[in-house]
Write a protein that holds these residues in place. Structure first.
Motif, mmCIF file in Angstrom:
data_model
loop_
_atom_site.group_PDB
_atom_site.id
_atom_site.type_symbol
_atom_site.label_atom_id
_atom_site.label_comp_id
_atom_site.label_asym_id
_atom_site.label_seq_id
_atom_site.Cartn_x
_atom_site.Cartn_y
_atom_site.Cartn_z
ATOM 1 N N ASP A 101 -3.288 12.786 0.118
ATOM 2 C CA ASP A 101 -3.885 11.665 0.857
ATOM 3 C C ASP A 101 -4.549 10.667 -0.089
ATOM 4 O O ASP A 101 -5.680 10.227 0.127
ATOM 5 C CB ASP A 101 -4.903 12.166 1.888
ATOM 6 C CG ASP A 101 -4.230 12.901 3.028
ATOM 7 O OD1 ASP A 101 -3.046 12.642 3.259
ATOM 8 O OD2 ASP A 101 -4.890 13.736 3.665
ATOM 9 N N CYS A 139 0.859 -1.197 0.000
ATOM 10 C CA CYS A 139 0.000 0.000 0.000
ATOM 11 C C CYS A 139 0.888 1.237 0.000
ATOM 12 O O CYS A 139 1.844 1.322 0.779
ATOM 13 C CB CYS A 139 -0.924 0.005 1.217
ATOM 14 S SG CYS A 139 -1.917 1.524 1.377
ATOM 15 N N ASP A 164 -4.760 10.811 9.386
ATOM 16 C CA ASP A 164 -5.325 11.818 8.472
ATOM 17 C C ASP A 164 -5.147 13.220 9.051
ATOM 18 O O ASP A 164 -6.070 14.046 9.057
ATOM 19 C CB ASP A 164 -6.812 11.555 8.214
ATOM 20 C CG ASP A 164 -7.029 10.254 7.455
ATOM 21 O OD1 ASP A 164 -6.190 9.922 6.603
ATOM 22 O OD2 ASP A 164 -8.039 9.579 7.715
ATOM 23 N N ARG A 193 0.778 5.576 0.066
ATOM 24 C CA ARG A 193 -0.051 6.763 0.318
ATOM 25 C C ARG A 193 0.749 8.017 -0.001
ATOM 26 O O ARG A 193 1.801 8.266 0.596
ATOM 27 C CB ARG A 193 -0.514 6.792 1.768
ATOM 28 C CG ARG A 193 -1.443 7.958 2.082
ATOM 29 C CD ARG A 193 -2.125 7.747 3.401
ATOM 30 N NE ARG A 193 -3.165 8.749 3.630
ATOM 31 C CZ ARG A 193 -4.068 8.672 4.583
ATOM 32 N NH1 ARG A 193 -4.067 7.625 5.397
ATOM 33 N NH2 ARG A 193 -4.975 9.611 4.736
ATOM 34 N N PRO A 205 0.010 10.308 8.382
ATOM 35 C CA PRO A 205 -0.955 9.676 7.473
ATOM 36 C C PRO A 205 -1.956 8.765 8.174
ATOM 37 O O PRO A 205 -3.128 8.735 7.800
ATOM 38 C CB PRO A 205 -0.050 8.898 6.506
ATOM 39 C CG PRO A 205 1.262 9.600 6.567
ATOM 40 C CD PRO A 205 1.397 10.066 7.966
ATOM 41 N N GLU A 236 -4.366 6.916 -1.714
ATOM 42 C CA GLU A 236 -3.810 5.592 -1.451
ATOM 43 C C GLU A 236 -4.063 4.662 -2.631
ATOM 44 O O GLU A 236 -5.136 4.688 -3.239
ATOM 45 C CB GLU A 236 -4.441 4.973 -0.189
ATOM 46 C CG GLU A 236 -3.857 5.473 1.104
ATOM 47 C CD GLU A 236 -4.360 4.688 2.305
ATOM 48 O OE1 GLU A 236 -3.865 4.950 3.407
ATOM 49 O OE2 GLU A 236 -5.242 3.810 2.129
#
Length: 744
Positions: free
Chosen positions: A26, A19, A109, A21, A106, A28
């Motif tokens: 923001d 994954c 958020d 990001r 991250p 992903e």
């Protein structure tokens, strides 16, 4: 085509999935390996029509361990675990385009800005703990299972969007209702104030604001009158001319929630506002920044400011505003997280040379638009008067407003020039100060000054000398400009003339041309409980208190705190900054300026029973000793002078009685009939005897004059309506006041 480099934080989810990001947008993406993740992010971020920019440069990853004590919540009850956990937090930080730093977290958020590199560790721990405390133990466990990330980067080539053949206007119903679209039509800009839409001598600040619009939230920080509003207005006008830039809207905190009736309404209104702003790339100019923290819910954490914070973090829209340094300190105390989302732009006081240049440019403006010129000598005089006497506002605003008012008066009088006489007249009308105090060409005669007060106040030579000394010091320009003009404590028995002298001082010092007496009297016996403080100064969350409201309305006045010793001690603490700095700030940093006031307090503390009349050295020492024993040293030491009043003697009482009787002579019922009055010695003695009481002094004299002398005159005039141009004798017969007339 622009090329950006984006930091990307990557996690190995499984043996076959990674994954990634992108930090900032923001975004992903999950792919089979990191290389494919970076390629997919590069394509997605650079696709046509997407506007992005690199959030930071010189970025780095940091892992910091944060101590958190998890807790369960069951039926609104909190059950914390016994031991604290050490939670690793991963973040990316770097330098942004504005010279400061930005840190991204991250997994939460979240992001925050900071200005000193050494602050990263403390701020990261603060923001992380806030996020982790809201997690249940189960969520914390899942959080800990995630593998440690690593930092990558990807390059993005941004394509310019294709121009549409025709751009349809975007409907913004809520935004159009809650804010005004800028720039305003030229005819509306500062029309009421008669001031031009210009930010003279502030080109650098205007340019800096214009460059930041649509990129960052920012606050102009400066004292009242330094030109913050003018700078923002000029920057908006310049930026609005460029195509493809943000749109500009101006509003106030109360307008954002206007129309909300029920619980949850204002949140829905703000959501609609954010939606409209995001569609038009809006920059919202808030007139009263501090009110954002006050308006909305029941406290700062439930305010409009707190509600809008997530939208600001996402970049849905940007906010610009202005604030004073004290207001900024108050906002940081109440809701620090909100203030941290704004870049601060300091607007310093304008130097004298620049102020004079602004005044000259305004003179050219009035000559062009009004046909009224401002003579150079008039401008110099205006600067000197405002610089010395008007302390509640800074240059250049106070100069422009004063000159605008003076030029308007000249226009109404059909004069083509504002000279020194016009400036002096306008200044006297504004402040109420007599020409002898503000005009250096007029000399102050000390003997005439003393005689003026002795005609009003009888039998108090020490007190009269004290107030005339204040006036002489002010005339010489030796008073401290950063404090009230004077701070006096009048001490003595009831009814000896303390309030009367304060009233006389207000008439002399600020009463020139004023219909309303510039005396603000606060009866401190009404403020004996600490909870009554809000009545006096306000709470910061509503209307200002009685004192604040009156001083703001009449900044040049005598402020009389009557019977100060009867107030709760909390009021003494509140008045410390007034006596020391001439300023009073409420809970949200709004200031009230007392530097154009004379502050007088009265007290009976020095009036000992059985004290002999007169002013001996021992009596003065006893008065000072009583007062020092009552007030704390930090309060007493801020008083310029303790002014003792002596008990009234018989000769003094008769003199006061004659003054009260003489005041009747100018009443309308007598002057309309051209009647003159003669008061016999017997009448004066009667009024003095009935109007004096050992406990209340001469306070009842006016009541005796009204109820007995004026009433007798009224009965005589009603019984003799034809009397005209006569000399009336007011005498005493068998203990009653009688009036007899004699035609000329």
């Amino acid at each position: 085509m622009n090329v950006y480099t984006f930091p990307v934080l990557c996690w190995q989810l499984t043996d076959e999935l990674v994954c990634g990001r992108a930090i900032g947008p923001d975004l992903e993406i999950v792919r089979s390996d990191a290389r494919k993740v970076l390629a997919a992010l590069s394509i997605e971020l650079g696709r046509e029509g997407v506007r992005v920019s690199a959030p930071v440069t010189d970025y780095k990853r940091v892992r910091q361990t944060v101590s958190v004590r998890p807790s369960y919540r069951v039926d609104n009850q909190v059950f914390p675990l016994k031991d604290a956990l050490q939670i690793p937090v991963d973040a990316v930080y770097g330098r942004n385009d504005f010279g400061s730093f930005t840190c991204f977290i991250p997994r939460f958020d979240s992001q925050f800005h900071y200005y000193e590199a050494d602050n990263l560790k403390t701020l990261l721990e603060h923001f992380s703990q806030d996020a982790l405390r809201s997690m249940s133990p189960e969520k914390l466990y899942r959080y800990l299972l995630a593998p440690a990330p690593w930092l990558e980067s990807t390059k993005v080539r941004e394509k310019a969007p294709k121009r549409a053949y025709r751009e349809e206007p975007i409907e913004t119903p809520r935004l159009s209702q809650a804010a005004d679209r800028l720039p305003l039509p030229k005819k509306l800009v500062r029309k009421r104030e008669g001031l031009p839409a210009a930010a003279w001598e502030r080109a650098g600040s205007v340019r800096e604001c214009a460059e930041l619009f649509g990129k960052v939230n920012f606050l102009l920080v400066g004292e009242h009158g330094v030109g913050k509003t003018a700078i923002l207005g000029e920057a908006v006008r310049k930026s609005a001319k460029s195509k493809g830039g943000p749109t500009f809207w101006k509003s106030a905190a109360h307008r954002l929630v206007a129309g909300a009736k029920y619980l949850g309404d204002w949140q829905q209104l703000c959501d609609a506002l954010v939606y409209d702003l995001s569609r038009v790339r809006g920059v919202l100019w808030i007139e009263d920044f501090i009110e954002l923290i006050r308006v909305g819910g029941s406290g700062p954490e439930d305010s409009v400011a707190s509600f809008l914070t997530p939208a600001l973090d996402r970049g849905d829209f940007h906010v610009v505003s202005e604030i004073t340094p004290r207001g900024l300190d108050a906002a940081r105390t109440v809701l620090p997280g909100f203030v941290e989302r704004f870049r601060l732009i300091r607007v310093e006081d304008m130097p004298e040379a620049s102020v004079r240049s602004v005044m000259a440019q305004y003179g050219a403006y009035t000559e062009e638009t009004l046909g009224v010129s401002l003579a150079p000598k008039a401008r110099r005089l205006a600067y000197r008067l405002l610089d010395r006497h008007v302390r509640y506002e800074q240059f250049p605003a106070k100069a422009l407003r004063f000159l605008a008012e003076t030029a308007h008066n000249a226009e109404l009088a059909q004069r083509s020039e504002v000279d020194e006489a016009a400036v002096m007249k306008s200044f006297i009308q504004r402040t109420g100060m007599p020409p002898v105090l503000v005009d250096d060409q007029i000399k102050l005669d000390a003997s005439e000054l003393r005689a003026w007060f002795e005609r009003r106040i009888v039998g108090q030579p020490v007190a009269v000398e004290a107030v005339t000394s204040v006036i002489r010091t002010f005339k010489a320009g030796l008073n401290d400009p950063d404090k009230p003009i004077a701070t006096l404590l009048f001490s003595g028995p009831t009814g000896v003339g303390k309030t009367a002298l304060a009233s006389a001082l207000s008439d002399y010092f600020f009463g020139e041309g004023h219909e309303v007496r510039p005396l603000i009297r606060i009866d401190m016996s009404e403020f004996q409980h600490p909870g009554q403080l809000s009545r006096l100064i306000g709470t910061g969350s509503g209307e200002p208190g009685e004192l604040v409201r009156k001083v703001r309305a009449t900044p040049f006045s005598v402020v009389l705190f009557d019977e100060i010793e009867k107030a709760s001690p909390i009021f003494f603490d509140t008045l410390l900054t007034v006596l020391d700095e001439g300023l009073l700030a409420d809970a949200i940093g709004r200031e009230t300026d007392f530097r154009g006031c004379i502050v007088i307090m009265t007290t009976n503390l020095g009036a000992r029973k059985g004290a002999a009349p007169g002013f001996g050295t021992d009596a003065a020492q006893n008065i000072a000793s009583d007062i020092r024993a009552f007030f704390r040293p930090e309060f007493f030491n801020r008083i310029d002078q303790v002014v003792p009043f002596s008990p009234l003697q018989s000769e003094t009482i008769r003199a006061i009685a004659r003054i009260e009787l003489d005041n009747i002579r100018t009443r309308e019922g007598l002057s309309a009939r051209d009647l003159t009055l003669h008061f016999t010695d017997a009448l004066v003695a009667l009024v003095a005897a009935r109007g004096f009481d050992e406990a209340y002094g001469a306070r009842a004299l006016q009541r005796v004059v009204e109820h007995q002398v004026v009433a007798a005159l009224g009965r005589y005039l009603l019984a003799n309506p034809q009397v005209q141009g006569a000399r009336l004798t007011v005498d005493v017969a068998e203990g009653e006041v009688v009036v007899s007339g004699k035609q000329p």
